[in-house]
Design a protein around this motif. Sequence first.
Motif, PDB file in Angstrom:
ATOM      1  N   MET A  58       0.834  -1.214   0.000  1.00 46.68           N
ATOM      2  CA  MET A  58       0.000   0.000   0.000  1.00 46.68           C
ATOM      3  C   MET A  58       0.867   1.261   0.000  1.00 46.68           C
ATOM      4  O   MET A  58       0.493   2.262  -0.610  1.00 46.68           O
ATOM      5  CB  MET A  58      -0.927   0.010   1.226  1.00 46.68           C
ATOM      6  N   VAL A  59       2.000   1.200   0.677  1.00 49.03           N
ATOM      7  CA  VAL A  59       2.905   2.351   0.699  1.00 49.03           C
ATOM      8  C   VAL A  59       3.396   2.640  -0.717  1.00 49.03           C
ATOM      9  O   VAL A  59       3.359   3.786  -1.169  1.00 49.03           O
ATOM     10  CB  VAL A  59       4.099   2.099   1.654  1.00 49.03           C
ATOM     11  N   HIS A  60       3.829   1.611  -1.425  1.00 46.83           N
ATOM     12  CA  HIS A  60       4.314   1.786  -2.800  1.00 46.83           C
ATOM     13  C   HIS A  60       3.200   2.304  -3.714  1.00 46.83           C
ATOM     14  O   HIS A  60       3.423   3.198  -4.536  1.00 46.83           O
ATOM     15  CB  HIS A  60       4.886   0.485  -3.341  1.00 46.83           C
ATOM     16  N   LEU A  61       2.014   1.761  -3.557  1.00 46.75           N
ATOM     17  CA  LEU A  61       0.873   2.187  -4.374  1.00 46.75           C
ATOM     18  C   LEU A  61       0.539   3.663  -4.117  1.00 46.75           C
ATOM     19  O   LEU A  61       0.341   4.447  -5.050  1.00 46.75           O
ATOM     20  CB  LEU A  61      -0.339   1.304  -4.066  1.00 46.75           C
ATOM     21  N   LEU A  62       0.523   4.051  -2.836  1.00 45.14           N
ATOM     22  CA  LEU A  62       0.205   5.446  -2.496  1.00 45.14           C
ATOM     23  C   LEU A  62       1.307   6.404  -2.950  1.00 45.14           C
ATOM     24  O   LEU A  62       1.027   7.515  -3.390  1.00 45.14           O
ATOM     25  CB  LEU A  62      -0.037   5.580  -0.993  1.00 45.14           C
ATOM     26  N   GLU A  63       2.564   5.966  -2.863  1.00 43.31           N
ATOM     27  CA  GLU A  63       3.666   6.819  -3.323  1.00 43.31           C
ATOM     28  C   GLU A  63       3.556   7.082  -4.822  1.00 43.31           C
ATOM     29  O   GLU A  63       3.817   8.194  -5.282  1.00 43.31           O
ATOM     30  CB  GLU A  63       5.017   6.184  -2.986  1.00 43.31           C
ATOM     31  N   GLN A  64       3.148   6.076  -5.575  1.00 41.24           N
ATOM     32  CA  GLN A  64       2.961   6.263  -7.014  1.00 41.24           C
ATOM     33  C   GLN A  64       1.777   7.188  -7.290  1.00 41.24           C
ATOM     34  O   GLN A  64       1.828   8.056  -8.151  1.00 41.24           O
ATOM     35  CB  GLN A  64       2.737   4.923  -7.701  1.00 41.24           C
ATOM     36  N   LYS A  65       0.718   7.005  -6.528  1.00 45.66           N
ATOM     37  CA  LYS A  65      -0.495   7.800  -6.718  1.00 45.66           C
ATOM     38  C   LYS A  65      -0.257   9.270  -6.360  1.00 45.66           C
ATOM     39  O   LYS A  65      -0.674  10.174  -7.069  1.00 45.66           O
ATOM     40  CB  LYS A  65      -1.601   7.236  -5.831  1.00 45.66           C
TER      41      LYS A  65
END
Length: 142
Positions: A58-65
């Motif tokens: 989720m951290v990686h997904l949010l950083e991309q978003k």
Amino acid sequence: MTTTAIKYDISLMQYMAVFEQVTGASPKDCFVDTHLTLLTFVVQPGQIGKAVGKAGAMVHLLEQKFKRRIRIIEYHPEKLEFIKNMIMPLRIDAIREEEAIVYLESQDMKTKGLLIGRNAQNLRNLETNVRRYFEVKEIRVV
């Protein structure tokens, strides 16, 4: 000494809404840590696993978003436990409070150096962030 008043602008409220939508965890707070230049989310106790996701997915997904680095911290209603959560992944030997001064004890010189930072910048930043929720006169590393 009082805690800092928490104010949100539209962008922080949007970040919080997207965070909750993506992770399913309820953010207690969101702020931009100006020293670390991180978007920091504070989640309710017991929701850190849901917020971080498996292997930090989720951290990686949010950083991309959000197109910026983020940090997720678990809130704790006790001041000393919350400070421990704030300094994660650093491990300290002990933490105690005397007359509104919090002492972080560590035998490891590297950990002490990371906690303090150049010109005590990391320590002052930690104090600023902790004062959003709790009254703290000063934080010291011994």
